[in-house]
Design a protein around this motif. Sequence first.
Motif, mmCIF file in Angstrom:
data_model
loop_
_atom_site.group_PDB
_atom_site.id
_atom_site.type_symbol
_atom_site.label_atom_id
_atom_site.label_comp_id
_atom_site.label_asym_id
_atom_site.label_seq_id
_atom_site.Cartn_x
_atom_site.Cartn_y
_atom_site.Cartn_z
ATOM 1 N N THR A 100 0.813 -1.217 0.000
ATOM 2 C CA THR A 100 0.000 0.000 0.000
ATOM 3 C C THR A 100 0.845 1.265 0.000
ATOM 4 O O THR A 100 0.424 2.289 -0.519
ATOM 5 C CB THR A 100 -0.945 0.017 1.219
ATOM 6 O OG1 THR A 100 -0.170 -0.146 2.404
ATOM 7 C CG2 THR A 100 -1.982 -1.074 1.105
ATOM 8 N N ASP A 101 2.036 1.220 0.553
ATOM 9 C CA ASP A 101 2.856 2.428 0.570
ATOM 10 C C ASP A 101 3.782 2.540 -0.641
ATOM 11 O O ASP A 101 4.254 3.630 -0.966
ATOM 12 C CB ASP A 101 3.680 2.509 1.862
ATOM 13 C CG ASP A 101 4.537 1.287 2.096
ATOM 14 O OD1 ASP A 101 4.094 0.185 1.753
ATOM 15 O OD2 ASP A 101 5.653 1.447 2.626
ATOM 16 N N GLN A 102 4.021 1.443 -1.395
ATOM 17 C CA GLN A 102 4.928 1.505 -2.549
ATOM 18 C C GLN A 102 4.235 1.175 -3.864
ATOM 19 O O GLN A 102 4.799 1.439 -4.917
ATOM 20 C CB GLN A 102 6.092 0.537 -2.351
ATOM 21 C CG GLN A 102 6.962 0.896 -1.169
ATOM 22 C CD GLN A 102 8.057 -0.126 -0.955
ATOM 23 O OE1 GLN A 102 8.047 -1.206 -1.517
ATOM 24 N NE2 GLN A 102 9.018 0.226 -0.121
ATOM 25 N N GLY A 103 3.075 0.570 -3.851
ATOM 26 C CA GLY A 103 2.403 0.183 -5.087
ATOM 27 C C GLY A 103 2.861 -1.189 -5.549
ATOM 28 O O GLY A 103 3.295 -2.014 -4.750
ATOM 29 N N ARG A 104 2.785 -1.457 -6.840
ATOM 30 C CA ARG A 104 3.171 -2.761 -7.391
ATOM 31 C C ARG A 104 4.664 -2.987 -7.248
ATOM 32 O O ARG A 104 5.474 -2.085 -7.446
ATOM 33 C CB ARG A 104 2.774 -2.864 -8.849
ATOM 34 C CG ARG A 104 1.294 -2.859 -9.049
ATOM 35 C CD ARG A 104 0.934 -3.791 -10.188
ATOM 36 N NE ARG A 104 -0.508 -3.845 -10.322
ATOM 37 C CZ ARG A 104 -1.268 -4.786 -9.772
ATOM 38 N NH1 ARG A 104 -0.726 -5.731 -9.062
ATOM 39 N NH2 ARG A 104 -2.572 -4.772 -9.935
ATOM 40 N N LEU A 105 5.027 -4.241 -6.952
ATOM 41 C CA LEU A 105 6.418 -4.626 -6.786
ATOM 42 C C LEU A 105 6.845 -5.532 -7.931
ATOM 43 O O LEU A 105 6.054 -6.311 -8.458
ATOM 44 C CB LEU A 105 6.613 -5.350 -5.455
ATOM 45 C CG LEU A 105 6.203 -4.587 -4.194
ATOM 46 C CD1 LEU A 105 6.373 -5.460 -2.973
ATOM 47 C CD2 LEU A 105 7.019 -3.327 -4.043
ATOM 48 N N CYS A 106 8.100 -5.459 -8.291
ATOM 49 C CA CYS A 106 8.655 -6.325 -9.325
ATOM 50 C C CYS A 106 8.714 -7.752 -8.791
ATOM 51 O O CYS A 106 9.223 -7.982 -7.691
ATOM 52 C CB CYS A 106 10.052 -5.847 -9.707
ATOM 53 S SG CYS A 106 10.900 -6.954 -10.855
ATOM 54 N N PRO A 107 8.220 -8.739 -9.541
ATOM 55 C CA PRO A 107 8.253 -10.114 -9.041
ATOM 56 C C PRO A 107 9.658 -10.697 -8.980
ATOM 57 O O PRO A 107 9.898 -11.641 -8.235
ATOM 58 C CB PRO A 107 7.395 -10.883 -10.055
ATOM 59 C CG PRO A 107 7.377 -10.043 -11.279
ATOM 60 C CD PRO A 107 7.544 -8.629 -10.815
ATOM 61 N N ASP A 108 10.609 -10.134 -9.720
ATOM 62 C CA ASP A 108 11.966 -10.675 -9.726
ATOM 63 C C ASP A 108 12.828 -10.135 -8.592
ATOM 64 O O ASP A 108 13.451 -10.891 -7.856
ATOM 65 C CB ASP A 108 12.643 -10.384 -11.058
ATOM 66 C CG ASP A 108 11.963 -11.100 -12.206
ATOM 67 O OD1 ASP A 108 11.451 -12.222 -11.992
ATOM 68 O OD2 ASP A 108 11.929 -10.537 -13.309
ATOM 69 N N CYS A 109 12.852 -8.813 -8.450
ATOM 70 C CA CYS A 109 13.752 -8.231 -7.446
ATOM 71 C C CYS A 109 13.038 -7.759 -6.182
ATOM 72 O O CYS A 109 13.696 -7.514 -5.180
ATOM 73 C CB CYS A 109 14.548 -7.082 -8.060
ATOM 74 S SG CYS A 109 13.545 -5.669 -8.548
ATOM 75 N N GLY A 110 11.723 -7.576 -6.241
ATOM 76 C CA GLY A 110 10.980 -7.151 -5.064
ATOM 77 C C GLY A 110 10.954 -5.651 -4.840
ATOM 78 O O GLY A 110 10.363 -5.183 -3.872
ATOM 79 N N HIS A 111 11.589 -4.872 -5.696
ATOM 80 C CA HIS A 111 11.572 -3.419 -5.583
ATOM 81 C C HIS A 111 10.300 -2.869 -6.223
ATOM 82 O O HIS A 111 9.695 -3.524 -7.058
ATOM 83 C CB HIS A 111 12.798 -2.816 -6.273
ATOM 84 C CG HIS A 111 14.074 -3.095 -5.558
ATOM 85 N ND1 HIS A 111 14.877 -4.172 -5.893
ATOM 86 C CD2 HIS A 111 14.681 -2.459 -4.534
ATOM 87 C CE1 HIS A 111 15.928 -4.180 -5.101
ATOM 88 N NE2 HIS A 111 15.843 -3.146 -4.264
#
Length: 119
Positions: free
Chosen positions: A8-19
Amino acid sequence: MSRIVYSTDQGRLCPDCGHPQQQCQCAELAASAQRAARGGDGIVRISRETKGRKGKGVSIVSGLNLDDSALKTLAKDLKQKLSIGGAVKDGQIEFQGDQRQALKKLLEARGYNVKLAGG
């Protein structure tokens, strides 16, 4: 094993690196690795291949350290000069027929270090 795909505070995350996707550098790293793999040792190799082509031979030019648009431009120019067909696939240029000697002359005239490879 569960991975967080949305925060909720960062939005969608990359499935590979998690950023967060805005800060993800996976695509840039993959593109730079692909360019480095293409670069090779600075020698352009021209080989002939018939495997998987029903006996029809093609000349393959590999080892060019160019991006995709420059590779397509070079392929178009060489195809026009030789009056043959061809395609750009996986960072290599394929030309119809056994055109190794003519390709070697044209590429050497452009300043490339060229070797004939294979049979």
